[in-house]
Design a protein around this motif. Structure first.
Motif, PDB file in Angstrom:
ATOM      1  N   UNK A   1      50.651  27.742  39.359  1.00 57.81           N
ATOM      2  CA  UNK A   1      51.130  26.379  39.601  1.00 57.81           C
ATOM      3  C   UNK A   1      51.439  26.133  41.075  1.00 57.81           C
ATOM      4  N   UNK A   2      51.892  27.170  41.781  1.00 61.07           N
ATOM      5  CA  UNK A   2      52.286  27.005  43.182  1.00 61.07           C
ATOM      6  C   UNK A   2      51.336  27.706  44.148  1.00 61.07           C
ATOM      7  N   UNK A   3      50.166  28.110  43.661  1.00 60.93           N
ATOM      8  CA  UNK A   3      49.251  28.894  44.494  1.00 60.93           C
ATOM      9  C   UNK A   3      48.061  28.067  44.969  1.00 60.93           C
ATOM     10  N   UNK A   4      47.538  28.421  46.143  1.00 59.22           N
ATOM     11  CA  UNK A   4      46.289  27.831  46.612  1.00 59.22           C
ATOM     12  C   UNK A   4      45.105  28.540  45.973  1.00 59.22           C
ATOM     13  N   UNK A   5      45.323  29.802  45.580  1.00 60.08           N
ATOM     14  CA  UNK A   5      44.252  30.619  45.006  1.00 60.08           C
ATOM     15  C   UNK A   5      44.886  31.757  44.217  1.00 60.08           C
ATOM     16  N   UNK A   6      44.308  32.065  43.060  1.00 64.57           N
ATOM     17  CA  UNK A   6      44.728  33.223  42.266  1.00 64.57           C
ATOM     18  C   UNK A   6      43.586  34.234  42.296  1.00 64.57           C
ATOM     19  N   UNK A   7      43.911  35.482  42.616  1.00 65.17           N
ATOM     20  CA  UNK A   7      42.894  36.527  42.741  1.00 65.17           C
ATOM     21  C   UNK A   7      43.135  37.598  41.686  1.00 65.17           C
ATOM     22  N   UNK A   8      42.082  37.934  40.957  1.00 58.55           N
ATOM     23  CA  UNK A   8      42.148  38.975  39.936  1.00 58.55           C
ATOM     24  C   UNK A   8      40.924  39.863  40.076  1.00 58.55           C
ATOM     25  N   UNK A   9      41.007  41.060  39.534  1.00 54.70           N
ATOM     26  CA  UNK A   9      39.910  42.005  39.641  1.00 54.70           C
ATOM     27  C   UNK A   9      39.091  42.102  38.368  1.00 54.70           C
ATOM     28  N   UNK A  10      37.860  42.576  38.524  1.00 50.78           N
ATOM     29  CA  UNK A  10      36.986  42.868  37.385  1.00 50.78           C
ATOM     30  C   UNK A  10      36.284  44.194  37.669  1.00 50.78           C
ATOM     31  N   UNK A  11      36.524  45.164  36.804  1.00 45.26           N
ATOM     32  CA  UNK A  11      35.869  46.457  36.988  1.00 45.26           C
ATOM     33  C   UNK A  11      34.386  46.329  36.668  1.00 45.26           C
ATOM     34  N   UNK A  12      33.552  46.833  37.574  1.00 41.86           N
ATOM     35  CA  UNK A  12      32.105  46.756  37.383  1.00 41.86           C
ATOM     36  C   UNK A  12      31.683  47.751  36.307  1.00 41.86           C
ATOM     37  N   UNK A  13      31.015  47.230  35.285  1.00 38.63           N
ATOM     38  CA  UNK A  13      30.461  48.088  34.231  1.00 38.63           C
ATOM     39  C   UNK A  13      28.977  47.770  34.113  1.00 38.63           C
ATOM     40  N   UNK A  14      28.143  48.663  34.590  1.00 38.10           N
ATOM     41  CA  UNK A  14      26.701  48.450  34.542  1.00 38.10           C
ATOM     42  C   UNK A  14      26.158  48.987  33.213  1.00 38.10           C
ATOM     43  N   UNK A  15      25.728  48.071  32.351  1.00 42.53           N
ATOM     44  CA  UNK A  15      25.183  48.477  31.057  1.00 42.53           C
ATOM     45  C   UNK A  15      24.157  47.467  30.598  1.00 42.53           C
ATOM     46  N   UNK A  16      23.372  47.867  29.600  1.00 51.21           N
ATOM     47  CA  UNK A  16      22.344  46.982  29.063  1.00 51.21           C
ATOM     48  C   UNK A  16      22.949  45.766  28.370  1.00 51.21           C
ATOM     49  N   UNK A  17      24.231  45.864  28.007  1.00 54.01           N
ATOM     50  CA  UNK A  17      24.896  44.765  27.308  1.00 54.01           C
ATOM     51  C   UNK A  17      25.429  43.708  28.266  1.00 54.01           C
ATOM     52  N   UNK A  18      25.297  43.950  29.577  1.00 57.25           N
ATOM     53  CA  UNK A  18      25.758  42.967  30.556  1.00 57.25           C
ATOM     54  C   UNK A  18      27.169  43.249  31.025  1.00 57.25           C
ATOM     55  N   UNK A  19      27.721  42.302  31.811  1.00 59.27           N
ATOM     56  CA  UNK A  19      29.043  42.470  32.382  1.00 59.27           C
ATOM     57  C   UNK A  19      30.147  42.260  31.365  1.00 59.27           C
ATOM     58  N   UNK A  20      31.359  42.546  31.800  1.00 58.05           N
ATOM     59  CA  UNK A  20      32.516  42.414  30.914  1.00 58.05           C
ATOM     60  C   UNK A  20      33.690  41.853  31.711  1.00 58.05           C
ATOM     61  N   UNK A  21      34.397  40.913  31.096  1.00 57.94           N
ATOM     62  CA  UNK A  21      35.589  40.340  31.698  1.00 57.94           C
ATOM     63  C   UNK A  21      36.772  40.700  30.810  1.00 57.94           C
ATOM     64  N   UNK A  22      37.774  41.343  31.377  1.00 58.45           N
ATOM     65  CA  UNK A  22      38.934  41.766  30.609  1.00 58.45           C
ATOM     66  C   UNK A  22      39.794  40.614  30.143  1.00 58.45           C
TER      67      UNK A  22
ATOM     68  N   UNK B   1      42.347  27.298  41.828  1.00 57.12           N
ATOM     69  CA  UNK B   1      41.077  28.022  41.809  1.00 57.12           C
ATOM     70  C   UNK B   1      41.338  29.510  41.570  1.00 57.12           C
ATOM     71  N   UNK B   2      40.492  30.140  40.760  1.00 56.64           N
ATOM     72  CA  UNK B   2      40.671  31.536  40.417  1.00 56.64           C
ATOM     73  C   UNK B   2      39.489  32.350  40.912  1.00 56.64           C
ATOM     74  N   UNK B   3      39.761  33.403  41.677  1.00 60.72           N
ATOM     75  CA  UNK B   3      38.719  34.276  42.228  1.00 60.72           C
ATOM     76  C   UNK B   3      38.674  35.566  41.427  1.00 60.72           C
ATOM     77  N   UNK B   4      37.488  35.883  40.918  1.00 64.14           N
ATOM     78  CA  UNK B   4      37.268  37.116  40.178  1.00 64.14           C
ATOM     79  C   UNK B   4      36.506  38.067  41.101  1.00 64.14           C
ATOM     80  N   UNK B   5      37.165  39.176  41.468  1.00 64.21           N
ATOM     81  CA  UNK B   5      36.605  40.100  42.457  1.00 64.21           C
ATOM     82  C   UNK B   5      36.168  41.396  41.778  1.00 64.21           C
ATOM     83  N   UNK B   6      34.867  41.719  41.823  1.00 65.76           N
ATOM     84  CA  UNK B   6      34.408  42.959  41.190  1.00 65.76           C
ATOM     85  C   UNK B   6      34.800  44.178  42.019  1.00 65.76           C
ATOM     86  N   UNK B   7      35.063  45.282  41.332  1.00 67.36           N
ATOM     87  CA  UNK B   7      35.418  46.527  42.023  1.00 67.36           C
ATOM     88  C   UNK B   7      35.003  47.701  41.158  1.00 67.36           C
ATOM     89  N   UNK B   8      34.829  48.868  41.787  1.00 68.96           N
ATOM     90  CA  UNK B   8      34.466  50.087  41.061  1.00 68.96           C
ATOM     91  C   UNK B   8      35.681  50.654  40.354  1.00 68.96           C
TER      92      UNK B   8
END
Length: 284
Positions: free
Chosen positions: A243-264, A277-284
């Motif tokens: 509510x009080x942010x210019x941007x919200x940042x969250x992570x997404x662990x990279x999972x390389x598979x035939x089933x595609x990506x995954x969002x927790x 606005x929400x930023x989803x940042x991939x990481x190992x």
């Protein structure tokens, strides 16, 4: 050469909001902007030439009009346009890989329902190994305000922290680092003292977060970083902080598979309900 910011455009209010946010971001970064439109596949019964002829002029006019509006708003901003040759998901994924950042709109539902990201947005956000920002049409899109980042204190991701601090530095803003301490299920049914015991360790967790932030404060001395320990669901608490942010940042662990990506589940909650606005940042 610095990569451009890529934004998907389809003529909707949420896509327009995403384009405006992306243009502001491009100015902050000193980069260009690439507007792309992914054509929806037509039924097989429609001849390919007829389908292409019916949508392409409209898409070209949409991109030209949007680019003109953004150039007028930001004189000197380099804006290029492109109609993607493939369907929305593969087209946007490929375009996102070629940019520094992919920006998409999200449909507003209003009230506590938040907003609906949609199957395309979720599929793309879960597949692109670049940061993806989702912007709602009626939310807060001002570049002013702090940057809120949700972290796992036990396994902090450098890519997520780096993104949050860089965004805060560009905005001359602070970073709110949120760690949610989830109460065990039995705490809701046990003695009233059980939650109090968990709250009593909050200062210790805050100290560990403060220690975790020291190298980031040293790297970004102009960015004020404040740790926050909250008790409850991480998704709910980050949505509340939006509510009080210019941007919200969250992570997404990279999972390389035939089933595609995954969002927790945490990222899923934030992407659907954050007002900012929400930023989803991939990481190992």
């Amino acid at each position: 050469m610095t990569q451009d910011i890529v934004v998907g455009v389809d003529g909707t209010a949420q896509a327009n909001a995403a384009a405006e946010w992306a243009a502001d971001e491009a100015v902050l970064r000193g980069t260009g902007l690439r507007l792309v439109h992914a054509q929806e596949p037509w039924p097989e019964a429609v001849p390919p030439l007829a389908a292409q002829g019916s949508e392409e002029p409209w898409a070209e006019e949409l991109l030209t009009r949007t680019a003109g509006r953004l150039r007028e708003r930001h004189p000197g901003l380099r804006v290029i346009t492109e109609i993607l040759p493939s369907a929305p998901v593969p087209g946007l994924v490929a375009a996102g890989r070629a940019g520094a950042l992919l920006v998409l709109g999200s449909r507003a539902l209003g009230g506590v329902a938040g907003y609906l990201v949609g199957s395309v947005g979720l599929a793309v956000a879960g597949a692109v190994e670049r940061p993806v920002v989702l912007v709602r049409a009626l939310g807060s899109t001002s570049p002013r305000g702090s940057v809120t980042v949700g972290i796992d204190a036990q396994q902090p991701a450098d890519a997520v922290m780096e993104f949050a601090f860089e965004e805060a530095e560009r905005r001359r803003a602070g970073v709110n680092v949120v760690y949610a301490q989830q109460l065990p299920l039995y705490a809701a049914f046990g003695p009233a003292m059980v939650p109090d015991i968990r709250l009593a360790v909050a200062p210790e967790i805050e100290q560990s977060l403060d220690d975790l932030l020291q190298p980031w404060r040293a790297k970004y001395p102009d960015v004020a970083a404040t740790p926050h320990v909250v008790v409850g669901s991480a998704g709910v608490e980050l949505v509340r902080a939006s509510d009080d942010a210019a941007l919200v940042v969250i992570g997404r662990r990279i999972r390389r598979s035939a089933l595609g990506g995954h969002i927790g589940s945490v990222a899923h909650a934030v992407l659907h309900h954050s007002r900012a606005p929400a930023a989803l940042v991939p990481h190992d």
